[in-house]
Design a protein around this motif. Sequence first.
Motif, mmCIF file in Angstrom:
data_model
loop_
_atom_site.group_PDB
_atom_site.id
_atom_site.type_symbol
_atom_site.label_atom_id
_atom_site.label_comp_id
_atom_site.label_asym_id
_atom_site.label_seq_id
_atom_site.Cartn_x
_atom_site.Cartn_y
_atom_site.Cartn_z
ATOM 1 N N PRO A 22 24.174 25.935 -9.173
ATOM 2 C CA PRO A 22 25.365 25.411 -8.488
ATOM 3 C C PRO A 22 25.075 25.084 -7.035
ATOM 4 C CG PRO A 22 25.558 27.774 -8.871
ATOM 5 C CD PRO A 22 24.354 27.327 -9.631
ATOM 6 N N PRO A 23 25.682 24.012 -6.520
ATOM 7 C CA PRO A 23 25.402 23.578 -5.138
ATOM 8 C C PRO A 23 25.817 24.585 -4.079
ATOM 9 C CG PRO A 23 27.244 22.340 -6.091
ATOM 10 C CD PRO A 23 26.625 23.112 -7.210
ATOM 11 N N GLN A 24 26.760 25.477 -4.403
ATOM 12 C CA GLN A 24 27.212 26.448 -3.405
ATOM 13 C C GLN A 24 26.212 27.583 -3.196
ATOM 14 O OE1 GLN A 24 28.630 25.872 -6.323
ATOM 15 N NE2 GLN A 24 29.360 27.749 -7.340
ATOM 16 N N VAL A 25 25.186 27.670 -4.059
ATOM 17 C CA VAL A 25 24.164 28.708 -3.901
ATOM 18 C C VAL A 25 22.993 28.124 -3.115
ATOM 19 C CG1 VAL A 25 22.556 30.226 -5.106
ATOM 20 C CG2 VAL A 25 24.828 29.811 -6.074
ATOM 21 N N PRO A 26 22.656 28.682 -1.948
ATOM 22 C CA PRO A 26 21.564 28.133 -1.134
ATOM 23 C C PRO A 26 20.200 28.385 -1.773
ATOM 24 C CG PRO A 26 22.952 29.654 0.141
ATOM 25 C CD PRO A 26 23.326 29.810 -1.292
ATOM 26 N N TRP A 27 19.382 27.332 -1.829
ATOM 27 C CA TRP A 27 18.021 27.413 -2.345
ATOM 28 C C TRP A 27 17.052 27.043 -1.232
ATOM 29 C CZ3 TRP A 27 16.298 26.995 -7.926
ATOM 30 C CH2 TRP A 27 17.258 27.513 -8.804
#
Length: 422
Positions: free
Chosen positions: A298-303
């Motif tokens: 998901p885009p809300q989880v920083p990678w």
Amino acid sequence: MAAANIGTDAADAFRAESFRPKPPRATSVPPCTSAPDGAPCVVPAATAAAASGAPHVSAPTAYDGVLLLGFGGPEGQDDVIPFLRNVTAGRGIPDERLEEVAHHYRHFGGVSPINEHNRELRAALDAELAARGLALPVYWGNRNWMPYVTDALTAAVADGRTRLLALATSAYSSYSSCRQYREDLADAVEATGLGGRVEIDKVRQFFDHPGFVAPFAEGLGDALARLRADGFADEEIEILFSTHSIPYADADRSGPVEAGFGPGGAYVAQHVAVAEAILERLGAASPWQLVFQSRSGPPQVPWLEPDINDVIAELPAAGRRAVVIVPLGFVSDHMEVLWDLDTEAMETAAAHGITAVRTPTPGTHPAYVAGLVDLIVERMDGADAAARPHETALGPWYDVCRPGCCENKRLGFQPALAGAGR
């Protein structure tokens, strides 16, 4: 299935077999924990040499087989969605979303090259072991596709091989590249009911072993020489060492907690150290950076960032005319290399007028294969840690993973072998 170790007959049988889901997660494998009186812990299912949980094992061990652990991949269009369901098991991702990822595999006929690469690597290991007079059959099993780790373990025991050394096809420390393979081993022992009948250790993470470093240095040296011959100056060439992005939360938890690696944990520190070792080998003067690829979730989880495509797009403004992409985080040309680098990154480079060269992965490079066998022999001989080859100040890495390393933030600590503590 009868055998998962040597020859094409077993491989063909697994390809023809109807789909089987991967085994369930282990629940009953106890962790290695210290006794109340302070006595050493006992690492579950370990050999006598590794059972105490010491970081480096210095006692010789008579292993009788090798477990080659792979990620696995689909072998045809009908396999793609079941494979992706295995990869994302427990996350509740609907098939419609999985199909968005599936197009990478569909583009290549639904076949990931990773299984064939592991067949080739297994054959190369067999040959190198035989050349050294070592009667150690190699049993290959995957996390996410047939043959599973359970198949390899069952085949080994059927052949009378019960003291096994695991070798994962991943060089670095993180949940997905180390601890999850140790969880796979715990899952396989429980699913097969072989607890108490098998002993399983695992070789150390080999990110800075000379056999792993040498193919990358060779490839980078060749690429720089070609670009220089084509008229590019060193300062016009950017070297991008690329690896798989993972969530920041998992990266920060990679490696032993007490090591204090800081942001990015051991995962980032190991990649940076190896890149520096390669550049020092070559005396390379071109600018460089560590970049990331293949992010998912998901885009809300920083990678981990920066993304390789974003970096390439910015190179012309920095005066760069060429880029060398070194797939430092990968041992073979599997899908993340063929699609994310050879397709997407190359398209980005072309769109911005950048000449791009991608260097080879280790694959079955003789130095890499010999290095993997050296790691096996290291454990058989109980080599002293001080004498073990390593090319960075971070190594040699641990034989028995340390307490609390490489936790998955979402899942917490699950049962795992070849490690002390949780």
